[in-house]
Motif scaffolding. Structure first.
Motif, mmCIF file in Angstrom:
data_model
loop_
_atom_site.group_PDB
_atom_site.id
_atom_site.type_symbol
_atom_site.label_atom_id
_atom_site.label_comp_id
_atom_site.label_asym_id
_atom_site.label_seq_id
_atom_site.Cartn_x
_atom_site.Cartn_y
_atom_site.Cartn_z
ATOM 1 N N VAL A 374 0.831 -1.203 0.000
ATOM 2 C CA VAL A 374 0.000 0.000 0.000
ATOM 3 C C VAL A 374 0.868 1.257 0.000
ATOM 4 N N GLN A 375 1.960 1.192 0.719
ATOM 5 C CA GLN A 375 2.867 2.339 0.695
ATOM 6 C C GLN A 375 3.375 2.587 -0.722
ATOM 7 N N PHE A 376 3.618 1.472 -1.414
ATOM 8 C CA PHE A 376 4.032 1.632 -2.810
ATOM 9 C C PHE A 376 2.891 2.202 -3.660
ATOM 10 N N LEU A 377 1.695 1.671 -3.449
ATOM 11 C CA LEU A 377 0.548 2.133 -4.233
ATOM 12 C C LEU A 377 0.259 3.601 -3.967
ATOM 13 N N SER A 378 0.474 3.991 -2.711
ATOM 14 C CA SER A 378 0.290 5.388 -2.347
ATOM 15 C C SER A 378 1.267 6.254 -3.131
ATOM 16 N N CYS A 379 2.476 5.737 -3.183
ATOM 17 C CA CYS A 379 3.536 6.400 -3.936
ATOM 18 C C CYS A 379 3.139 6.513 -5.416
ATOM 19 N N LEU A 380 2.586 5.398 -5.896
ATOM 20 C CA LEU A 380 2.166 5.365 -7.295
ATOM 21 C C LEU A 380 1.076 6.405 -7.571
ATOM 22 N N SER A 381 0.165 6.514 -6.601
ATOM 23 C CA SER A 381 -0.956 7.431 -6.818
ATOM 24 C C SER A 381 -0.512 8.896 -6.753
ATOM 25 N N GLU A 382 0.671 9.137 -6.216
ATOM 26 C CA GLU A 382 1.206 10.505 -6.216
ATOM 27 C C GLU A 382 1.341 11.010 -7.649
ATOM 28 N N HIS A 383 1.468 10.031 -8.553
ATOM 29 C CA HIS A 383 1.699 10.392 -9.948
ATOM 30 C C HIS A 383 0.442 10.261 -10.782
ATOM 31 N N GLN A 384 -0.695 10.381 -10.138
ATOM 32 C CA GLN A 384 -1.942 10.143 -10.865
ATOM 33 C C GLN A 384 -2.160 11.136 -12.017
ATOM 34 N N ASP A 385 -1.541 12.344 -11.896
ATOM 35 C CA ASP A 385 -1.666 13.294 -12.998
ATOM 36 C C ASP A 385 -1.115 12.700 -14.285
ATOM 37 N N VAL A 386 -0.075 11.899 -14.118
ATOM 38 C CA VAL A 386 0.583 11.318 -15.280
ATOM 39 C C VAL A 386 0.063 9.916 -15.580
ATOM 40 N N GLU A 441 4.787 3.260 9.912
ATOM 41 C CA GLU A 441 6.143 2.754 9.756
ATOM 42 C C GLU A 441 6.833 3.390 8.549
ATOM 43 N N ALA A 442 8.122 3.400 8.624
ATOM 44 C CA ALA A 442 8.913 3.930 7.513
ATOM 45 C C ALA A 442 8.750 3.039 6.301
ATOM 46 N N VAL A 443 8.740 3.655 5.151
ATOM 47 C CA VAL A 443 8.721 2.883 3.913
ATOM 48 C C VAL A 443 10.071 2.196 3.788
ATOM 49 N N ASP A 444 10.054 0.914 3.471
ATOM 50 C CA ASP A 444 11.360 0.247 3.445
ATOM 51 C C ASP A 444 11.720 -0.280 2.080
ATOM 52 N N PHE A 445 11.150 0.339 1.048
ATOM 53 C CA PHE A 445 11.660 -0.056 -0.278
ATOM 54 C C PHE A 445 12.635 0.999 -0.782
ATOM 55 N N GLU A 446 13.462 0.508 -1.631
ATOM 56 C CA GLU A 446 14.474 1.418 -2.169
ATOM 57 C C GLU A 446 13.921 2.137 -3.377
#
Lengths: 488, 213
Positions: A374-386, A441-446
Motif C-alpha cells: 500500500v505504501q508503494f501504491l500510495s507512492c504510485l498514486s502521487e503520480h496520478q496526474d501522469v 512505519e517507515a517505507v522500506d523499499f528502495e
C-alpha cells in the motif's frame, strides 16, 4: 373367541389386556411397533452398507467400490513417467481413495456392531419372545374364560361334575396367573429398556457424523498437501526451488527467509525503477507469455530485472497474479467482514480509526506485506496526474486481488459477485489515500532514482514521506510535503 | 410345579446399583454366590417358598431390577403390585446408605394410599473392616422409617434367609390382623387356589372371584 363370549353376554368378561394394569397395557402397545421399526430399519440400513456384512474391516475394504477406484488409479499412473504431474496427482489420489475406503469399512463394521446387530436382536429375539408370551397370555385367558363358562353352564348338573369343572377353572386361572406375571415382567423389562433402544438410533447418527468427519479430515489434510505439491511441481520445468505462486504467504516467507514476499518486493522494486509514471499501470494487460515467463522467474528465484523492467504491465500483472493466487487473500478471509464494516463508517476519522483496528488484527506477516504494497501504491498514486491511477482507480483494479470472500457455498458466490468486486474499492481506496496515517512505519523499499521530471508544483502535493539514506527511507512521521530525494 | 402354598407375596428389592440385590436374591433362591456378577439388566423375578408356621406355606415372588434404572411410565404399577420391599444398602458404601431414604420415599409415594412393608438390609457384612456405616446409624434410620434392620452377607450366607423370613412374617402378621388383604387386580398378595384357605371369609371371596357371576 373372546368376542364370542362377550356377545354371549357373560358378565365382567375380560380380554387379556384388561388383566394388565393400565400402564402396562400402554407399554404393551409399543412392543409391536418397536419390533416393526427394528425390523424395517434394520433392513433399510443394511441396504445402505456398501461392504459385505459379517466380514472384518480389511476384507470389506478390498471389495468396496472406492477400493476398485483406487486400484484403477494405481494401474493408470504406472503408465506415466515419474515427472508427470498427472502421475503424481493420481498417486496421491490413489492413496486417498484407499484411505477413504478404509474409513468407510471401519465405519460399517462399527455400524453393524453397534446398531445393526442390536436392532436385529431386538426384532428377531427379544421382542418376539415378549410377543410369544403375549400370545400365550391371550390364549390362557381364553382358556380360563372357556373353563369358567363351562362351569357356569353346569349349574344343576351332578355335584361331582360341577366340582371337576371348578377345578378346571382353578387350574386355568393358576396357569393364567403364571403367564401374566411372566408377561408383566417382560413388559417392565421392555419399558426399562426403551431408552436404550432409542439410543441405537442416536448411535447411528453419531457414527455417521464421526465417519463423515474422519473422511473430511482425511480429504482436507491431503488436498492441501496435494495442491501444494502440485503447484510446486508445475513450474518445475523452469526452475528448481518453486513454491511461491499459489503457496501460502507464511510458508513462502518461512521457506525463503524473507519479510516481504518475493513477487511483491521484486515487482515493486522493478516498478519503482522506471514505471511510476506508466499510464494505466495495473489496469492495462500485458502479454500473457511475458507474465508467465516472469512468474516462472519469480517462482524459481532467478530474476533478471533488466529483462522485465522494460515491460511494466507484465510486472504489474505478475504482482496482481501473485496476490490473486494466494490461497488466502493478503487481507485474510477472517477479517473479510471487518474490512467492510470499518470502511462503512461515515466519518473519515471514524473510518480511519476502524481501519487501524482491523489492520491491527492482521497477522504480522500479512500486515507487513500489505503495508509494503500500500505504501508503494500510495507512492504510485502521487503520480496520478501522469499515470491516471488515482487511489480509487488503483483500488478498482487491485482491490479484488487483495480481498475476496471464502468461496464456499452459494452465499459466498453471491458475495463474490456483488460485494467483493465493487465494494472492495471502498476498503482499498482509503487505505491508499491515507497510507501515511494508517501505516506510520517507515517505507522500506528502495527508490533507485527519483521519478524523472518531478517539478516543484508536483511535489507540493507529494504526500510520500520518503527520505532516503543509505538505501533506507527515513522520516517516518514527517507530515510535511516532502520531496523524494532518491539515493543520496 | 409348586402349587401347595396358601399365599403368594410379591416382594421387590430396592437400592442403588452394586449394593448386592441380585447376589442376595441368588443366595436366597438358589443357595449360591458368585464373586463375579454382571449388572442386572431390566427386570426379572424369582420364587421361593417359606413355611412360615406349621402348615402355612408362603410363596415369595421376588422381583429384581437394575438399581440404576428408573422406569418411566410404569413405576407406579411396578411398586404398587408389591406387598413388601427390601431396602438394601452396601455397608461399605456410605452413599448407598444415604440413598435409602430416597428409595423409601419414592416407593412409598407411589403406592399411596396403600402401604408397603419394608425391611432395611445392611449388605456385605463380611467386609466388616471396610464398613462405612455403623450398626447404630442403620438402626436409627430403621427406627425413623419404622422398619426392621438386618445385616446380611450373601457371600458368607449370613442372615439372608432370616431377612426374608422376617419380612414375610411381618407381612403375614399384618394379614392376620386384617391390615393387608387380597384385592381384585392387585398382585401384591394372592391366595393359593389348591390348598385350603385359612379364613372362611377369604374362601368366600375366592369363590366369588373364580365364578364372577
Amino acid at each position: 373367541m373372546l368376542n364370542f363370549l362377550k356377545v354371549l353376554g357373560v358378565g365382567k368378561n375380560q380380554d387379556a389386556t384388561d388383566l394388565l394394569t393400565e400402564d402396562l397395557a400402554l407399554v404393551e402397545q409399543r412392543v409391536e411397533p418397536a419390533k416393526k421399526a427394528a425390523q424395517v430399519i434394520y433392513k433399510k440400513l443394511a441396504c445402505c452398507l456398501q461392504s459385505q456384512q459379517g466380514l472384518d474391516a480389511d476384507k470389506r475394504t478390498k471389495k468396496l467400490p472406492l477400493m476398485m477406484l483406487s486400484v484403477s488409479m494405481a494401474e493408470s499412473f504406472k503408465d506415466f513417467d515419474v515427472d508427470s504431474p498427472i502421475r503424481r496427482v493420481l498417486e496421491m489420489c490413489c492413496c486417498m481413495e484407499t484411505l477413504l475406503a478404509k474409513t468407510l469399512a471401519e465405519f460399517e463394521v462399527q455400524l453393524e456392531k453397534e446398531v445393526l446387530e442390536p436392532l436385529n436382536k431386538l426384532s428377531e429375539e427379544d421382542l418376539p419372545e415378549i410377543l410369544k408370551n403375549k400370545k400365550l397370555f391371550a390364549k390362557l385367558t381364553t382358556d380360563w374364560h372357556a373353563a369358567r363358562n363351562k362351569a357356569q353352564a353346569s349349574t344343576g348338573q351332578a355335584q361331582t361334575k360341577q366340582d371337576g369343572l371348578r377345578e378346571e377353572v382353578e387350574e386355568a386361572w393358576r396357569k393364567l396367573e403364571n403367564i401374566k406375571d411372566q408377561y408383566s415382567a417382560d413388559l417392565y423389562h421392555f419399558s426399562s429398556k426403551e431408552d436404550s433402544y432409542a439410543n441405537y438410533f442416536i448411535r447411528l447418527l453419531e457414527l455417521q457424523a464421526e465417519y463423515h468427519k474422519n473422511s473430511l479430515d482425511c480429504l482436507e489434510k491431503n488436498i492441501t498437501e496435494l495442491k501444494e505439491n502440485h503447484n510446486q511441481s508445475a513450474p518445475r520445468l523452469s526452475g528448481p526451488s518453486g513454491k511461491v505462486y499459489g503457496a501460502p504467504l507464511l510458508s513462502h516467507l518461512q521457506h525463503s527467509g524473507r519479510q516481504i514476499a518475493t513477487p511483491i518486493q521484486e515487482c515493486v522494486t522493478m516498478l519503482l525503477q522506471r514505471s511510476l509514471k506508466e499510464e494505466g499501470l495495473f489496469r492495462l494487460a500485458a502479454a500473457a507469455s511475458v507474465v508467465r515467463s516472469l512468474k516462472g522467474s519469480l517462482d524459481s528465484g532467478n530474476i533478471d530485472h533488466s529483462e522485465f523492467s522494460s515491460d511494466p504491465h507484465a510486472v504489474a500483472g505478475a504482482l496482481k497474479s501473485y496476490l490473486r493466487e494466494l490461497p488466502e487473500p493478503l487481507m485474510t478471509f477472517e477479517l473479510y467482514n471487518d474490512w467492510f464494516k470499518a470502511a462503512g463508517e461515515k466519518e473519515v476519522s471514524d473510518k480511519l480509526e476502524q481501519l487501524k483496528v482491523v489492520l491491527g488484527k492482521l497477522p504480522p506477516e500479512n500486515y507487513n506485506n500489505l503495508r509494503y504494497l500500500v505504501q508503494f501504491l500510495s507512492c504510485l498514486s502521487e503520480h496520478q496526474d501522469v499515470n491516471r491511477m488515482s487511489p480509487s482507480n488503483i483500488a478498482i483494479v487491485l482491490g479484488p486481488n487483495l480481498l475476496w470472500p471464502r468461496t464456499e457455498g452459494v452465499d459466498s458466490l453471491l458475495d463474490m459477485a456483488s460485494a467483493s468486486s465493487v465494494q472492495v474499492v471502498s476498503v482499498i481506496e482509503p487505505l491508499i489515500q491515507h497510507a501515511n496515517s494508517l501505516f506510520p512505519e517507515a517505507v522500506d523499499f528502495e527508490i533507485p532514482e527519483p521519478p524523472a521530471g518531478v517539478d516543484p508544483t508536483e511535489t507540493k502535493f507529494h504526500r510520500c514521506r520518503i527520505g532516503n539514506q543509505g538505501g533506507r527511507t527515513i522520516f517516518p512521521f514527517c507530515t510535511q510535503p516532502f520531496v523524494i530525494e532518491g539515493k543520496i | 410345579m409348586d402349587i401347595l402354598w396358601q399365599y403368594q407375596f410379591r416382594i421387590i428389592l430396592l437400592g442403588d446399583s452394586t449394593v448386592g440385590k441380585s447376589s442376595l436374591l441368588k443366595r436366597f433362591t438358589d443357595g449360591i454366590y458368585s464373586d463375579v456378577a454382571d449388572p442386572t439388566v431390566g427386570v426379572d423375578f424369582y420364587a421361593r417358598s417359606l413355611e412360615i408356621e406349621p402348615g402355612v406355606k408362603i410363596k415369595l415372588q421376588l422381583w429384581d431390577t437394575a438399581g440404576q434404572e428408573r422406569f418411566r411410565s410404569i413405576t407406579t404399577s411396578y411398586y404398587r403390585n408389591s406387598v413388601g420391599g427390601l431396602l438394601v444398602f452396601d455397608l461399605t458404601n456410605r452413599k448407598t446408605f444415604d440413598h435409602v431414604k430416597e428409595w423409601h420415599r419414592e416407593v412409598s409415594e407411589h403406592v399411596l394410599p396403600h402401604h408397603m412393608v419394608y425391611i432395611l438390609i445392611g449388605h456385605k457384612s463380611d467386609l466388616n473392616k471396610d464398613r462405612k456405616v455403623t450398626r447404630e446409624e442403620a438402626e436409627d434410620l430403621a427406627a425413623v422409617l419404622g422398619v426392621r434392620y438386618v445385616e446380611t452377607s450373601a457371600k458368607c450366607n449370613s442372615n439372608v434367609d432370616r431377612a426374608f423370613e422376617l419380612l414375610t412374617k411381618d407381612i403375614y402378621e399384618l394379614m392376620k390382623m386384617g391390615e393387608i388383604d387380597t384385592r381384585e387386580g392387585w398382585d401384591g398378595v394372592k391366595s393359593g387356589l389348591s390348598a385350603k384357605v385359612l379364613y372362611p371369609a377369604e374362601e368366600e371371596a375366592e369363590r366369588e372371584k373364580s365364578c364372577n357371576c
